[in-house]
Design a protein around this motif. Sequence first.
Motif, mmCIF file in Angstrom:
data_model
loop_
_atom_site.group_PDB
_atom_site.id
_atom_site.type_symbol
_atom_site.label_atom_id
_atom_site.label_comp_id
_atom_site.label_asym_id
_atom_site.label_seq_id
_atom_site.Cartn_x
_atom_site.Cartn_y
_atom_site.Cartn_z
ATOM 1 N N LEU A 33 28.483 46.774 23.484
ATOM 2 C CA LEU A 33 28.879 46.506 22.104
ATOM 3 C C LEU A 33 28.514 47.730 21.282
ATOM 4 C CD1 LEU A 33 29.753 44.731 19.722
ATOM 5 C CD2 LEU A 33 27.394 43.942 19.575
ATOM 6 N N GLY A 34 29.496 48.322 20.630
ATOM 7 C CA GLY A 34 29.250 49.486 19.780
ATOM 8 C C GLY A 34 29.270 49.066 18.317
ATOM 9 N N GLU A 35 28.129 49.080 17.669
ATOM 10 C CA GLU A 35 28.026 48.694 16.258
ATOM 11 C C GLU A 35 28.063 49.951 15.409
ATOM 12 O OE1 GLU A 35 28.439 46.739 13.353
ATOM 13 O OE2 GLU A 35 27.686 45.319 14.817
ATOM 14 N N GLY A 40 24.285 45.191 11.031
ATOM 15 C CA GLY A 40 25.334 44.340 11.571
ATOM 16 C C GLY A 40 25.016 42.869 11.345
ATOM 17 N N GLY A 41 26.018 42.086 11.081
ATOM 18 C CA GLY A 41 25.850 40.650 10.864
ATOM 19 C C GLY A 41 26.113 39.870 12.138
ATOM 20 N N ALA A 42 26.251 38.580 11.996
ATOM 21 C CA ALA A 42 26.535 37.715 13.130
ATOM 22 C C ALA A 42 27.922 38.025 13.687
ATOM 23 C CB ALA A 42 26.448 36.256 12.695
ATOM 24 N N ARG A 43 28.089 37.822 14.966
ATOM 25 C CA ARG A 43 29.369 38.087 15.629
ATOM 26 C C ARG A 43 29.877 36.814 16.272
ATOM 27 N NH1 ARG A 43 29.433 41.572 12.804
ATOM 28 N NH2 ARG A 43 29.186 43.769 13.151
#
Length: 58
Positions: A33-35, A40-43
């Motif tokens: 996963l590339g943020e 970052g918030g919930a996914r």
Amino acid sequence: MPAHIKASLLGNSLSVPIKMGRLALGTWQGIWLGEHRNHGGAREIIVTLHGESPAFDI
């Protein structure tokens, strides 16, 4: 605009091979996963399965 650039470079979907109920990735393959944000918030992950169920002799 940054989200559009990221999506065009990295894509927004992934196909993952599964064989006999396990991931069938090659030796040098992985899932990451590339943020691209500082916080970052919930996914939410949406999974759609395509394929055949194995034939069993009963």
